[in-house]
Design an enzyme around this catalytic site. Structure first.
Site, PDB file in Angstrom:
ATOM      1  CE1 TYR A 169      -3.667   2.475   0.290  1.00 22.91           C
ATOM      2  CE2 TYR A 169      -2.563   3.274   2.263  1.00 22.91           C
ATOM      3  CZ  TYR A 169      -3.534   3.427   1.285  1.00 22.91           C
ATOM      4  OH  TYR A 169      -4.346   4.527   1.297  1.00 22.91           O
ATOM      5  CE  LYS A 173      -3.523   5.633  -1.686  1.00 25.30           C
ATOM      6  NZ  LYS A 173      -4.456   6.349  -2.599  1.00 25.30           N
TER       7      LYS A 173
END
Length: 270
Positions: A169, A173
């Protein structure tokens, strides 16, 4: 309506991905109150129709004559072919998009590197990174031709500070942060604005998805503090979009008051 100058948004058309719940849905409703038209994109068609109804109600409540056209479009941003054919699904009256909100994204699990399922890695990158890039490429072409537009990407504190159990994740990002920064520099000689909103802890379906539907595990993330809500982040998105045309909110990092970083927070004794 005091948080932004609604007159700057009247009659504009906004495209929001991941609009079926959470930050996306809250953003759509607030834009509806500001007198905009909205293309609502997400995978869940039934949920989109519910958000569409909420937008209609919000616009009616505002009393504004401008805007008020809301089109739900079922689309998975990880499907490049679907993005390429998007305009065939868009009503001609809403073809000229003014603001793109790249909100679609998710996380699954907290597994360590070496134990992460390949399908999870592929899925997160396909949605969080490749889908965002594909949507931006599609819209930026129009923005350049019309010499107007605003790209608002939903990043995360995870894109500026990596943490244990968030390797994939965080990587997605970080990619969003790098892509957004590069795009802003590329468009510096145009009137097109580029913004990244970087939320900290927000209580939406995010944690429920991360913990694969385990509601107790999802709720434990927020025990002892008051997290942000989808509505909190929606206010910042709409505020950024409503700045004067010569003002660009480049990045905005937003925490609940008891969070200081991705991993530093205060939890009241229970």
């Amino acid at each position: 309506m005091s948080i932004f100058n609604a007159s700057r948004l009247l009659g504009k058309t906004v495209l929001i991905t991941g609009a079926s719940s959470g930050i996306g849905a809250a953003t759509a409703i607030l834009f509806a109150k500001a007198g905009t038209n909205i293309l609502l994109l997400a995978r869940r068609e039934d949920a989109l129709k519910t958000v569409q109804q909420a937008c209609v109600a919000a616009h009616k409540e505002s009393g504004l004559k401008e805007g008020g056209h809301f089109a739900p479009i079922q689309l998975d941003v990880s499907d490049k072919a679907a993005i390429a054919s998007l305009w065939s699904k868009v009503p001609s009256s809403l073809r000229n998009v003014d603001i793109l909100v790249n909100n679609a994204g998710y996380v699954v699990g907290r597994d360590s590197v070496g134990d992460i399922d390949e399908s999870v890695i592929d899925g997160m990158f396909a949605t969080n990174v490749l889908g965002l890039i594909a949507m931006t490429q599609l819209l930026v072409k129009d923005f350049k031709a019309r010499k107007s537009g605003h790209v608002i990407n939903i990043g995360s504190v995870a894109g500026i500070e990596a943490y244990v159990g968030g390797s994939i994740y965080c990587a997605t990002k970080y990619a969003v942060n790098a892509f957004t920064g590069s795009l802003r520099k590329e468009l510096v000689d145009t009137p097109i604005r580029v913004t990244e909103i970087q939320p900290g802890m927000v209580e939406t379906e995010f944690s429920l998805v991360r913990f694969k539907g385990d509601s107790n595990a999802a709720k434990s993330v927020y025990v002892g503090l008051q997290p942000l809500t989808g509505e909190d982040i929606a206010e910042e998105i709409v505020w950024a979009a409503s700045r004067p045309a010569h003002v660009n909110i480049a990045e905005q990092l937003i925490f609940p008051v008891n969070q200081a970083s991705a991993t530093i927070m205060y939890r009241a004794p229970q």
